[in-house]
Design an enzyme around this catalytic site. Structure first.
Site, PDB file in Angstrom:
ATOM      1  N   ASP A 627      20.519 138.470  22.112  1.00 24.33           N
ATOM      2  CA  ASP A 627      19.332 139.250  21.555  1.00 24.33           C
ATOM      3  C   ASP A 627      18.707 138.081  20.931  1.00 24.33           C
ATOM      4  O   ASP A 627      19.086 137.854  19.487  1.00 24.33           O
ATOM      5  CB  ASP A 627      19.374 140.716  20.351  1.00 24.33           C
ATOM      6  CG  ASP A 627      18.910 141.686  20.725  1.00 24.33           C
ATOM      7  OD1 ASP A 627      17.049 140.981  20.052  1.00 24.33           O
ATOM      8  OD2 ASP A 627      18.533 142.461  20.283  1.00 24.33           O
ATOM      9  N   HIS A 628      17.599 137.747  21.000  1.00 25.13           N
ATOM     10  CA  HIS A 628      16.646 136.849  19.990  1.00 25.13           C
ATOM     11  C   HIS A 628      16.077 137.447  18.370  1.00 25.13           C
ATOM     12  O   HIS A 628      15.520 136.829  17.457  1.00 25.13           O
ATOM     13  CB  HIS A 628      15.596 136.296  20.207  1.00 25.13           C
ATOM     14  CG  HIS A 628      15.100 134.607  20.205  1.00 25.13           C
ATOM     15  ND1 HIS A 628      15.307 134.346  18.870  1.00 25.13           N
ATOM     16  CD2 HIS A 628      14.098 133.468  20.060  1.00 25.13           C
ATOM     17  CE1 HIS A 628      15.178 132.928  18.643  1.00 25.13           C
ATOM     18  NE2 HIS A 628      14.421 133.113  19.515  1.00 25.13           N
ATOM     19  N   ARG A 629      16.555 138.903  18.182  1.00 25.22           N
ATOM     20  CA  ARG A 629      15.938 139.239  17.074  1.00 25.22           C
ATOM     21  C   ARG A 629      17.640 139.311  16.260  1.00 25.22           C
ATOM     22  O   ARG A 629      17.425 139.062  14.454  1.00 25.22           O
ATOM     23  CB  ARG A 629      16.446 140.664  17.074  1.00 25.22           C
ATOM     24  CG  ARG A 629      14.805 141.567  17.860  1.00 25.22           C
ATOM     25  CD  ARG A 629      14.071 142.936  18.255  1.00 25.22           C
ATOM     26  NE  ARG A 629      16.018 143.207  18.878  1.00 25.22           N
ATOM     27  CZ  ARG A 629      16.007 144.425  19.192  1.00 25.22           C
ATOM     28  NH1 ARG A 629      15.390 145.796  19.071  1.00 25.22           N
ATOM     29  NH2 ARG A 629      16.432 144.792  19.988  1.00 25.22           N
TER      30      ARG A 629
END
Length: 655
Positions: A627-629
């Site tokens: 999850d790039h967040r």
């Protein structure tokens, strides 16, 4: 003209009391005794009136603050003459608010009767008389604990809960909603706990008689063989799950079953599980059917255990089991359906003013309900507990009636229309299991909500494979199946400890995240019921051998439909291995609220340059989705590099 500071009056010694409403704003012109704020304790809410008339120049508090006696509330610009004339109200104001404070330490007057009954009366309510009863919280026959709210009273300035002074069973109610009461009036009669021995003996007599009546039937059935008889088989511990679907009944009346044979199959949101027969015997009757819902302790069937004479079941048990099936069926036929009456409990737009007692407000906070959306049906437009229950019921029914198949509902994306495939050949419509439907919905949600990035690499596991194969025979003698998976789990766990960015979950508010200090690894399993992910706990603290044993047990449970909900909760990271099937790579979908998942493909022998020549090495394809967040590219690069170093050099796993 002068400026006066209005402070919190005497509130019965209570401290840090919540401000639930500020009733005025800067610039307002107010009168003496006009409510300026509303306070709420655990037991009462109260209006704080202004002791003076004038114009508000500043407000020192806001909704959500906590205050104590003497704290500043606001500044008031008053006429010179008003200050003297208002001294009386200043002195009287605290007296008006003593009612709610007094109930925090009630001096109720329970009067014991000869039969251990106690009459609960209205306690000291600050001298108020003719106070309205706006809610009766109990009914005859209810069990109450000391301190439980039994009624709610309301004066012009405050509402207050009156608690029970003793624990016991309500035997008689002496008032009803809408009545008016004063201090000392009787409220109800409670049969107090801890009755006399003579009463206990009287109460136990009917039970003893019923046991004596049932004894002959039980004795006749048990005399031929002490170890047998007809026994009730109930739903065992299923991890606290309730209303679980029965998707298959595997036996019928007259069938002979062995201990451990599956008798029914249950399915929760996360798993399907077989319920085994606890003993060997013959099924006398089955009390449930496919499609029913059951919870722990519900009757499944009656079993005549082997070793007993073919005697009839105890007479007392037969009617009971016979009655349970119709009751279950009736309950299902009478399942509530969304109705206009239920839906009317929800307001179409928020109400400007909300009137509710402290018990209702506390329950609303626990349930996360916005009271401004609840339709009030109580006296004077107050919200009662029944209104709150109706609102929650309507909300649940609305959610349940939403189409489950529309997995992309709310995303703004069009659904794929149905087609008549029978025009092209023979077809069959197969109903999806609950696990399959939920998996589909979660996959769509996760793929749309989570900004995925997938990183690919290959790990050199030549030495690991040589070590594993060398130990394979020795481990099999110990009953341990040693596959590459335990090594992967151990390596991933250590990589998560070294790279804690992968061991977080984002909060729904988008402003914070949870950093976990435990490492539980999920293992994706292709079970007969669908995709399930059992969780192996504290993988970083266990040896490869321990991990191998526990992982094999979890996988076996999954394949045999024996997983409980608790077995699939609490994961920090997931491993999805297709090594036994094949392929060179894929892009796994993150299992939110986790932020990472490792896809593993089939290992293959490839030529690798060692500086002098090419040599054959066993290479394992790895696919890391995250999850790039929560995880940056640098975090992922370090995680994958560290993971490769552990798999390539087993000595690092011991550090």
């Amino acid at each position: 003209m002068s400026t006066e500071i209005i402070r919190v009056p005497d509130i019965g010694g209570a401290t840090d009391v919540d401000i639930i409403e500020v009733s005025v704003k800067v610039g307002d012109i107010i009168e003496v005794d006009q409510s300026i704020i509303v306070l709420e304790t655990d037991k009462a809410s109260m209006d704080v009136p202004s002791p003076l008339a004038g114009k508000i120049t500043s407000i020192k508090v806001k909704e959500g603050d906590t205050v104590s006696e003497g704290d500043d509330i606001l500044e008031l610009e008053v006429e010179a003459g008003d200050e003297d004339s208002s001294e009386e109200p200043k002195k009287e104001a605290p007296v008006k608010e003593e009612a709610p404070a007094a109930e925090e330490k009630p001096t109720q007057k329970p009067a014991k009767t000869a039969s251990s009954e106690q009459t609960v009366s209205v306690p000291d309510i600050g001298g108020a008389t003719g106070v309205d009863v706006i809610e009766v919280c109990v009914a005859e026959g209810d069990d109450v604990q000391e301190g439980d709210s039994i009624i709610v009273l309301e004066t012009d300035k405050a509402s207050m809960d009156i608690p029970a002074s003793v624990s016991g069973k309500v035997s008689k109610l002496l008032i009803k909603e809408g009545d008016t009461v004063s201090e000392g009036d009787d409220i109800l009669v409670i049969m107090a706990e801890g009755v006399s021995s003579s009463e206990q003996s009287e109460e136990s007599e009917p039970e003893q008689k019923s046991e004596e009546n049932a004894a002959p039937a039980q004795e006749t059935s048990s005399q031929p063989a002490q170890s047998g008889g007809v026994e009730s088989v109930n739903v065992p511990d299923i991890g606290g799950a309730t209303d679980v679907d029965v998707i298959e009944v595997s036996v019928t009346a007259g069938d002979k079953v062995e201990e451990g044979d599956s008798i029914i199959v249950l399915e929760t949101d996360k798993a399907s599980m077989d319920i085994p027969a606890p003993k060997t015997g013959t099924v006398k009757s089955v009390s449930i059917k496919e499609g029913d819902k059951v919870s722990e302790g519900d009757l499944i069937l009656e079993l005549e255990v082997e070793g007993s004479a073919a005697a009839p079941a105890p007479k007392a048990a037969a009617p009971k089991s016979a009655e349970q099936a119709p009751k279950q069926e009736a309950a299902k036929q009478q399942a509530p359906k969304p109705s206009s009456a239920d839906q009317s409990a929800v307001l179409s737009s928020p109400a400007k003013n909300v009137h509710a007692g402290p018990a209702v407000r506390m329950l609303a906070r626990e349930l996360g309900v916005d009271l401004s959306l609840v339709r009030a049906t109580g006296p004077r437009g107050r919200i009662t507990k029944e209104d709150l229950h109706a609102y929650v019921k309507a909300a649940v029914q609305k959610a349940a009636s939403a189409p489950a198949a529309g997995a992309v509902a709310g995303t703004g994306l069009p659904t794929v229309p149905d087609m008549d495939f029978s025009k092209f050949g023979d077809v069959e419509v197969v109903k999806m299991s609950k696990i399959q439907k939920l998996t589909a919905q979660n996959m769509v949600r996760n793929s749309l909500v989570v900004p995925h990035v997938t990183q690919f690499d290959k790990a050199d596991i030549t030495d690991l494979e040589a070590f594993r194969k060398g130990l394979k025979g020795e481990m099999e003698k110990q009953g341990v199946k040693l596959t590459p998976l335990p090594f992967l789990i151990k390596a991933v766990a250590q990589a998560m400890v070294a790279n804690p960015a992968f061991n977080v979950s984002l909060m729904a508010d988008g402003e914070s995240y949870v950093q976990k200090h435990y490492v539980h690894i999920g293992i994706a399993v292709d079970s007969p019921a669908g995709l399930v992910v059992p969780v192996l706990r504290d993988a970083d603290k266990k040896s490869v051998t321990q991990i191998a044993k526990e992982a094999n047990e979890l996988i076996k449970k999954a394949l045999n439909k024996q997983l409980k909900s608790a077995d699939m909760q609490g994961g920090c990271f997931t491993i999805s291995s297709l090594g036994a099937i094949g392929g060179t790579g894929f892009t796994p979908i993150v299992n939110a609220p986790e932020v990472g998942i490792l896809g593993v493909s089939k290992a293959d022998i490839e030529p690798r340059w060692n500086g002098k020549e090419f040599e054959p090495r066993t290479m394992l394809p790895l696919c890391l989705s995250y999850d790039h967040r929560a995880v940056n590219g640098g975090d992922a690069g370090r995680f994958m590099t560290y993971l490769n170093s552990l798999l390539s050099d087993l000595r690092r796993l011991t550090l």
